[in-house]
Design a protein around this motif. Structure first.
Motif, PDB file in Angstrom:
ATOM      1  N   ARG A  24      77.604 -29.599  45.711  1.00 38.30           N
ATOM      2  CA  ARG A  24      76.601 -30.100  46.517  1.00 38.30           C
ATOM      3  C   ARG A  24      76.625 -31.399  46.862  1.00 38.30           C
ATOM      4  NH1 ARG A  24      74.811 -28.399  41.460  1.00 38.30           N
ATOM      5  NH2 ARG A  24      73.593 -30.497  41.383  1.00 38.30           N
ATOM      6  N   LEU A  25      76.155 -31.565  48.156  1.00 38.04           N
ATOM      7  CA  LEU A  25      76.179 -32.848  48.820  1.00 38.04           C
ATOM      8  C   LEU A  25      74.505 -33.314  48.828  1.00 38.04           C
ATOM      9  CD1 LEU A  25      77.943 -35.086  49.986  1.00 38.04           C
ATOM     10  CD2 LEU A  25      77.264 -34.379  52.301  1.00 38.04           C
TER      11      LEU A  25
ATOM     12  N   TRP B  64      79.774 -40.088  49.700  1.00 32.71           N
ATOM     13  CA  TRP B  64      80.418 -38.977  50.571  1.00 32.71           C
ATOM     14  C   TRP B  64      81.926 -38.647  50.417  1.00 32.71           C
ATOM     15  CZ3 TRP B  64      76.821 -39.717  55.419  1.00 32.71           C
ATOM     16  CH2 TRP B  64      76.532 -38.390  55.753  1.00 32.71           C
ATOM     17  N   ASN B  65      83.003 -39.603  50.845  1.00 30.93           N
ATOM     18  CA  ASN B  65      84.200 -39.260  50.620  1.00 30.93           C
ATOM     19  C   ASN B  65      84.981 -40.788  50.149  1.00 30.93           C
ATOM     20  OD1 ASN B  65      84.148 -40.985  53.119  1.00 30.93           O
ATOM     21  ND2 ASN B  65      83.781 -38.891  54.158  1.00 30.93           N
TER      22      ASN B  65
ATOM     23  N   VAL C  74      70.590 -35.196  53.584  1.00 30.26           N
ATOM     24  CA  VAL C  74      71.642 -35.867  54.022  1.00 30.26           C
ATOM     25  C   VAL C  74      71.644 -35.664  55.367  1.00 30.26           C
ATOM     26  CG1 VAL C  74      74.243 -35.572  53.982  1.00 30.26           C
ATOM     27  CG2 VAL C  74      72.903 -35.327  51.953  1.00 30.26           C
TER      28      VAL C  74
ATOM     29  N   VAL D 167      74.439 -28.531  51.054  1.00 27.77           N
ATOM     30  CA  VAL D 167      74.073 -29.866  51.803  1.00 27.77           C
ATOM     31  C   VAL D 167      72.649 -30.095  51.776  1.00 27.77           C
ATOM     32  CG1 VAL D 167      74.408 -31.666  53.554  1.00 27.77           C
ATOM     33  CG2 VAL D 167      76.211 -30.183  52.933  1.00 27.77           C
TER      34      VAL D 167
ATOM     35  N   TRP E 119      78.991 -36.047  46.373  1.00 24.01           N
ATOM     36  CA  TRP E 119      79.210 -34.704  46.002  1.00 24.01           C
ATOM     37  C   TRP E 119      79.096 -34.648  44.688  1.00 24.01           C
ATOM     38  CZ3 TRP E 119      79.359 -30.631  49.082  1.00 24.01           C
ATOM     39  CH2 TRP E 119      79.886 -30.858  50.663  1.00 24.01           C
TER      40      TRP E 119
ATOM     41  N   ASP F 259      84.823 -33.433  56.052  1.00 27.95           N
ATOM     42  CA  ASP F 259      83.749 -33.963  56.454  1.00 27.95           C
ATOM     43  C   ASP F 259      83.960 -34.243  57.982  1.00 27.95           C
ATOM     44  OD1 ASP F 259      82.449 -34.152  53.745  1.00 27.95           O
ATOM     45  OD2 ASP F 259      83.647 -35.573  53.260  1.00 27.95           O
TER      46      ASP F 259
ATOM     47  N   ALA G 280      80.156 -29.731  57.023  1.00 28.46           N
ATOM     48  CA  ALA G 280      81.107 -29.846  56.076  1.00 28.46           C
ATOM     49  C   ALA G 280      81.801 -28.475  56.272  1.00 28.46           C
ATOM     50  CB  ALA G 280      80.436 -29.886  54.546  1.00 28.46           C
TER      51      ALA G 280
ATOM     52  N   TYR H 164      76.198 -34.300  60.922  1.00 33.27           N
ATOM     53  CA  TYR H 164      77.275 -33.771  60.096  1.00 33.27           C
ATOM     54  C   TYR H 164      77.506 -32.513  59.781  1.00 33.27           C
ATOM     55  CZ  TYR H 164      79.400 -33.281  55.250  1.00 33.27           C
ATOM     56  OH  TYR H 164      80.051 -32.981  54.184  1.00 33.27           O
TER      57      TYR H 164
ATOM     58  N   VAL I  55      75.187 -41.099  49.008  1.00 30.93           N
ATOM     59  CA  VAL I  55      75.432 -39.560  49.330  1.00 30.93           C
ATOM     60  C   VAL I  55      76.478 -39.400  48.568  1.00 30.93           C
ATOM     61  CG1 VAL I  55      76.263 -38.062  51.062  1.00 30.93           C
ATOM     62  CG2 VAL I  55      74.628 -39.822  51.739  1.00 30.93           C
TER      63      VAL I  55
END
Length: 244
Positions: free
Chosen positions: A138-139, A179-180, A20, A16, A168, A201, A29, A27, A166
């Motif tokens: 990798r984020l 992100w998601n 971020v 990460v 991945w 997350d 992960a 945060y 952001v």
């Protein structure tokens, strides 16, 4: 086939970016790599789990709108911090919670299980096909030049994230935007997937204990239909410590 050593190398290679953590110091992960999954359609077990998740969501939303659920509100704030509009691009948890009262999607056993766990534990969760990955996840905060393989209006297209978004990614391109929010076509789960990484997350108010409980529950339900799975896991946190 992936042995335990290669699964652990996959999660140990994940990272990460500091940018971020600068955006959200709370945060964390939690990455899980699983091999030995027995693919298949939804069954009585996954259906029961989805119904449990739907009932839990209805109870959660009985006295408040989705946007006021603390875990959803935290992700809405995180989206705004990098310029996304959460009312237009909803994090995966919020998207599932909004669907739950009228019925969560039924896709296949593997997808149904991790969607149910996401709702039950109120944590965004993503699952992908490990054999389609190029390197470890990798984020990062995007430059805007990273390709994203997706489908729009029924056609395969390449999009690009906004600068600062952001995302991945792996060694090839973006695997999940915002992100998601939306996963790439290349790494998506299929009905033949036998090895998969899962990413959970977490933002406050989710505790580390609650995050690990969600991971434990996911692994337990995967083992119910795939008793010989091999599992590696790791937490990436802003203080740079990792926990296996």
């Amino acid at each position: 086939m992936h042995d335990l050593k290669s699964l652990q190398a996959f999660v140990d290679g994940a990272s990460v970016d500091d940018a971020v953590f600068a955006l959200r110091p709370d945060y964390r992960a939690l990455l899980i790599a699983v091999d030995g999954i027995i693919p298949g359609p939804g069954d009585e077990m996954s259906e029961a789990l989805l119904r449990e998740a739907e009932a839990a969501a209805c109870a959660l939303l009985r006295d408040r709108p989705v946007s006021e659920v603390p875990h959803v509100a935290a992700w809405r704030e995180a989206y705004r911090a990098f310029g996304a509009k959460p009312q237009r691009t909803r994090n995966s948890l919020e998207a599932l919670l909004r669907r739950a009262p009228s019925g969560l999607p039924r896709v296949n056993r593997l997808t149904d299980v991790y969607n149910a766990i996401s709702v039950l534990h109120q944590v965004p969760a993503g699952g992908e096909d490990l054999d389609r990955y190029r390197g470890s996840p990798r984020l990062i905060r995007a430059t805007g030049e990273e390709p994203f393989d997706t489908v729009a209006d029924g056609e395969v297209v390449i999009e690009y994230p906004e600068p600062g978004e952001v995302v991945w990614c792996d060694d090839a391109d973006v695997t999940c935007r915002r992100w998601n929010w939306r996963q790439a076509r290349r790494t998506q789960l299929t009905d033949e997937t036998t090895a998969a990484p899962f990413i959970l997350d977490a933002l406050e108010p989710m505790t580390d204990e609650a995050l690990h409980a969600a991971a434990d529950d996911l692994i337990y339900h995967l083992s119910r239909f795939s008793p010989d799975i091999r599992v590696a896991r790791r937490v990436i946190a802003p203080d740079l410590r990792s926990e296996n």
